[in-house]
Design a protein around this motif. Structure first.
Motif, PDB file in Angstrom:
ATOM      1  N   ILE A 330       4.911  38.723   8.898  1.00 61.55           N
ATOM      2  CA  ILE A 330       5.341  39.963   9.547  1.00 61.55           C
ATOM      3  C   ILE A 330       4.920  39.982  11.009  1.00 61.55           C
ATOM      4  N   SER A 331       3.747  39.495  11.305  1.00 59.18           N
ATOM      5  CA  SER A 331       3.313  39.436  12.701  1.00 59.18           C
ATOM      6  C   SER A 331       4.216  38.521  13.514  1.00 59.18           C
ATOM      7  N   GLU A 332       4.674  37.437  12.922  1.00 58.15           N
ATOM      8  CA  GLU A 332       5.592  36.536  13.619  1.00 58.15           C
ATOM      9  C   GLU A 332       6.942  37.213  13.862  1.00 58.15           C
ATOM     10  N   ALA A 333       7.419  37.986  12.882  1.00 56.94           N
ATOM     11  CA  ALA A 333       8.677  38.713  13.064  1.00 56.94           C
ATOM     12  C   ALA A 333       8.559  39.727  14.198  1.00 56.94           C
ATOM     13  N   ALA A 334       7.427  40.434  14.271  1.00 58.89           N
ATOM     14  CA  ALA A 334       7.214  41.389  15.357  1.00 58.89           C
ATOM     15  C   ALA A 334       7.130  40.682  16.703  1.00 58.89           C
ATOM     16  N   LYS A 335       6.508  39.513  16.727  1.00 62.07           N
ATOM     17  CA  LYS A 335       6.389  38.752  17.972  1.00 62.07           C
ATOM     18  C   LYS A 335       7.752  38.298  18.477  1.00 62.07           C
ATOM     19  N   ARG A 336       8.649  37.903  17.576  1.00 59.75           N
ATOM     20  CA  ARG A 336       9.972  37.430  17.964  1.00 59.75           C
ATOM     21  C   ARG A 336      10.972  38.562  18.190  1.00 59.75           C
ATOM     22  N   GLY A 337      10.576  39.785  17.890  1.00 58.54           N
ATOM     23  CA  GLY A 337      11.473  40.909  18.099  1.00 58.54           C
ATOM     24  C   GLY A 337      12.623  40.979  17.119  1.00 58.54           C
ATOM     25  N   TRP A 338      12.435  40.454  15.912  1.00 58.28           N
ATOM     26  CA  TRP A 338      13.498  40.481  14.905  1.00 58.28           C
ATOM     27  C   TRP A 338      13.690  41.899  14.383  1.00 58.28           C
ATOM     28  N   ARG A 339      14.933  42.236  14.128  1.00 57.55           N
ATOM     29  CA  ARG A 339      15.273  43.567  13.635  1.00 57.55           C
ATOM     30  C   ARG A 339      15.066  43.654  12.120  1.00 57.55           C
ATOM     31  N   VAL A 340      14.854  44.881  11.651  1.00 57.04           N
ATOM     32  CA  VAL A 340      14.539  45.129  10.250  1.00 57.04           C
ATOM     33  C   VAL A 340      15.678  45.943   9.639  1.00 57.04           C
ATOM     34  N   ASP A 341      15.960  45.703   8.361  1.00 60.90           N
ATOM     35  CA  ASP A 341      16.977  46.454   7.628  1.00 60.90           C
ATOM     36  C   ASP A 341      16.298  47.395   6.641  1.00 60.90           C
ATOM     37  N   ALA A 342      16.867  48.608   6.524  1.00 57.44           N
ATOM     38  CA  ALA A 342      16.352  49.603   5.584  1.00 57.44           C
ATOM     39  C   ALA A 342      17.394  49.843   4.494  1.00 57.44           C
ATOM     40  N   VAL A 343      16.955  49.925   3.246  1.00 56.95           N
ATOM     41  CA  VAL A 343      17.837  50.126   2.104  1.00 56.95           C
ATOM     42  C   VAL A 343      17.450  51.439   1.417  1.00 56.95           C
ATOM     43  N   PHE A 344      18.373  52.423   1.459  1.00 60.40           N
ATOM     44  CA  PHE A 344      18.162  53.706   0.807  1.00 60.40           C
ATOM     45  C   PHE A 344      18.943  53.723  -0.509  1.00 60.40           C
ATOM     46  N   SER A 345      18.323  54.197  -1.562  1.00 57.12           N
ATOM     47  CA  SER A 345      18.984  54.318  -2.863  1.00 57.12           C
ATOM     48  C   SER A 345      19.359  55.774  -3.107  1.00 57.12           C
ATOM     49  N   ASN A 346      20.563  55.974  -3.638  1.00 58.19           N
ATOM     50  CA  ASN A 346      21.015  57.318  -3.976  1.00 58.19           C
ATOM     51  C   ASN A 346      21.868  57.247  -5.234  1.00 58.19           C
ATOM     52  N   SER A 347      22.454  58.370  -5.629  1.00 59.27           N
ATOM     53  CA  SER A 347      23.215  58.437  -6.874  1.00 59.27           C
ATOM     54  C   SER A 347      24.462  57.565  -6.853  1.00 59.27           C
ATOM     55  N   SER A 348      25.004  57.292  -5.659  1.00 57.92           N
ATOM     56  CA  SER A 348      26.221  56.489  -5.540  1.00 57.92           C
ATOM     57  C   SER A 348      25.943  55.015  -5.290  1.00 57.92           C
ATOM     58  N   GLY A 349      24.676  54.615  -5.304  1.00 64.48           N
ATOM     59  CA  GLY A 349      24.337  53.217  -5.068  1.00 64.48           C
ATOM     60  C   GLY A 349      23.311  53.075  -3.968  1.00 64.48           C
ATOM     61  N   GLN A 350      23.496  52.064  -3.145  1.00 67.29           N
ATOM     62  CA  GLN A 350      22.567  51.775  -2.060  1.00 67.29           C
ATOM     63  C   GLN A 350      23.279  51.890  -0.718  1.00 67.29           C
ATOM     64  N   THR A 351      22.541  52.389   0.258  1.00 68.61           N
ATOM     65  CA  THR A 351      23.027  52.482   1.635  1.00 68.61           C
ATOM     66  C   THR A 351      22.086  51.700   2.527  1.00 68.61           C
ATOM     67  N   MET A 352      22.645  50.805   3.345  1.00 67.11           N
ATOM     68  CA  MET A 352      21.827  49.959   4.191  1.00 67.11           C
ATOM     69  C   MET A 352      21.957  50.377   5.651  1.00 67.11           C
ATOM     70  N   VAL A 353      20.837  50.445   6.336  1.00 64.43           N
ATOM     71  CA  VAL A 353      20.796  50.708   7.772  1.00 64.43           C
ATOM     72  C   VAL A 353      20.272  49.435   8.426  1.00 64.43           C
ATOM     73  N   ASN A 354      21.109  48.783   9.205  1.00 69.47           N
ATOM     74  CA  ASN A 354      20.776  47.476   9.770  1.00 69.47           C
ATOM     75  C   ASN A 354      20.264  47.601  11.201  1.00 69.47           C
ATOM     76  N   GLY A 355      19.501  46.598  11.604  1.00 66.06           N
ATOM     77  CA  GLY A 355      19.115  46.453  13.007  1.00 66.06           C
ATOM     78  C   GLY A 355      18.126  47.470  13.514  1.00 66.06           C
ATOM     79  N   LEU A 356      17.166  47.900  12.685  1.00 62.44           N
ATOM     80  CA  LEU A 356      16.152  48.849  13.140  1.00 62.44           C
ATOM     81  C   LEU A 356      15.032  48.109  13.868  1.00 62.44           C
ATOM     82  N   GLU A 357      14.442  48.789  14.831  1.00 64.87           N
ATOM     83  CA  GLU A 357      13.405  48.171  15.662  1.00 64.87           C
ATOM     84  C   GLU A 357      12.045  48.300  14.991  1.00 64.87           C
TER      85      GLU A 357
END
Length: 499
Positions: A330-357
């Protein structure tokens, strides 16, 4: 013997019969042609898949178990209806492209407030009595909107203001006396000693007034308010407390003099949200939500008492909890500035939010859970914005504090890879297959899977499939079952699944 003239020659009968057959075939073309076309396509596909074995003189039945699946070159002919049943729309039938794949780890996370920004406490700067409450719990207000009106009862403040006004009046008297003495001194009627004494007295009064201004500021008044007390000659007996701004101080603290015009939070027309950035008003300010209103009209309050709490939900944090073994990755990912994806679960399935800082990684590991906290920026957005008949505005934000989710943090990057969705491949024994489209025909092609996670599969670029080949991006398992049914073998319900 002479031939019988009434007898019809056999060649003429054959010609007439042939013409009748052609006419019947033309008339029933729409009935028999689709079935014939499907049979021809299936026959050609079967001949292509088994042509090599037939050329070498192998017996197709020797050593072959009809209960097993067909060879790797098996294929399916899918009608448009079948493709729709499998969900193979244009979105899931697209050419293979080379892309960058980032191997990720998944960590549990929760949406948390942004320290120093998400929560604002409005307190009373002075003693007084609430005369008006212009806001309600749950209402959205903008910076500068009127929240409360207070009638001041703080005796020390009243005495300080009175003394300050008295000092200002004495300074004005000294100024007039000094101006008179300057005229008579020039004529010689009065000595200059008396003028000098008056100037010394004025300087003492100005120093005393300066200390009184500082005392008023210590009571919670700002410079503008103190100046207006001196200019207008009126004591400050009412305060208007307005909503502060998180980012700027253009509203000059949360207090305003009674004489200053202020729009009310509850009884004014607020400009609509046209095309804001997520969570922001078109004026550039973020709306604040009144979460907790603790006072009511007629209540006596003291200096420092909490009146209400405001929340700014436009920008939040996602706090992820990673295991101690993942600290280096994780420290290496932060050093390289790689973006993070978030996955939210709800009644209709999963929703992904890409490219978070990835904002920052904690420098300490929790002693109890032995986990490392990482914080990700989460821009919020308004999904409901309505006002009632009283002009009170209510908002609903998309993401809420306390909401649980998963974070996918990249820990390794591979360039120029063939990356497909996990539903695009199917496992059968030691082989993995994808289905390549060629018109209505879908050919099963064996591939080498380099890496597989719960969402994506990395296929080796070894010539089994090429960039540009149209591949079915989903329903590979169902297509594999169709091939098994066609070959006469029993369907393995666990084919393509790992337990």
């Amino acid at each position: 013997m002479n031939p019988n003239p009434s007898r019809i020659p056999w060649p003429a009968i054959g010609i007439a019969g042939g013409l009748a057959g052609v006419l019947i075939a033309i008339a029933t073309f729409s009935i028999w042609w689709p079935s014939l076309s499907n049979w021809v396509d299936a026959t050609l596909a079967s001949q292509r898949s088994g042509g090599a074995a037939a050329a070498q003189g192998h017996d197709d039945h020797a050593g072959h178990d009809h209960g097993a699946e067909d060879t790797a070159g098996a294929s399916l002919v899918l009608s448009p209806q079948a493709r729709r049943n499998l969900g193979l729309t244009d979105e899931f039938l697209r050419p293979v492209e080379l892309s960058t794949y980032r191997r990720s780890i998944t960590v549990p996370a929760i949406v948390v407030p942004k320290p120093g920004r998400s929560s604002i406490i409005v307190s009373s700067p002075l003693n007084g009595v609430i005369t008006h409450v212009h806001a309600v719990t749950g209402e959205a207000v903008m910076p500068g909107d009127l929240l409360f009106e207070v009638r001041l009862t703080y005796e020390d403040l009243v005495e300080t203001q009175t003394a300050y006004l008295k000092t200002i009046s004495e300074i004005e008297v000294e100024n007039r006396e000094i101006a008179r003495l300057e005229d008579v001194t020039r004529s010689g009627a009065v000595s200059g000693k008396l003028l000098l004494e008056r100037r010394y007295a004025k300087e003492k009064l100005e120093a005393f007034a300066k200390s009184q201004r500082e005392a008023l500021r210590m009571h919670g008044l700002n410079e503008r308010q103190v100046e207006e007390i001196g200019e207008n000659g009126k004591l400050l007996h009412h305060l208007k407390i307005v909503a502060p701004d998180v980012d700027t101080h253009e509203h000059d603290d949360e207090l305003q003099l009674t004489q200053v015009s202020t729009r009310s939070a509850s009884f004014s027309q607020l400009p609509p949200l046209a095309t804001p950035r997520p969570g922001q008003h078109e004026t550039g300010h973020d709306p604040l939500v009144i979460d907790d209103l603790l006072i009511h009209k007629g209540q006596a309050i003291v200096a420092g008492e909490r009146l209400c709490s405001l929340s700014d939900y436009s920008q939040l944090f996602i706090e992820g909890k990673a295991f101690e073994n993942d600290v280096a990755a994780i420290s290496e990912a932060a050093k390289r500035g790689w973006r993070v994806d978030a996955v939210f679960s709800n009644s209709s399935g999963q929703t992904m939010v890409n490219g978070l800082e990835l904002a920052y990684v904690s420098n300490s590991i929790d002693l109890q859970s032995r986990t490392l906290s990482l914080f990700v920026e989460l821009p919020n957005e308004i999904i409901r914005d309505e006002s009632n008949d009283d002009g009170q505005r209510f908002l609903t934000w998309k993401y809420r504090v306390g909401q649980r989710l998963e974070l996918r943090v990249p820990v390794e990057q591979w360039d120029q890879q063939i990356v497909l969705p996990v539903d695009a491949v199917v496992e059968s024994g030691a082989d993995w297959f994808v289905f390549v489209q060629n018109g209505r025909n879908f050919s099963r092609v064996p591939v080498h899977v380099r890496y597989r996670d719960q969402n994506s599969v990395v296929i080796a670029n070894d010539g089994s499939i090429y960039p540009g080949d149209v591949v079915a991006m989903k329903s590979a398992h169902r297509m594999q079952m169709a091939i098994s049914n066609k070959s006469g073998g029993a369907v393995d319900p666990h084919a393509g699944h790992n337990h």
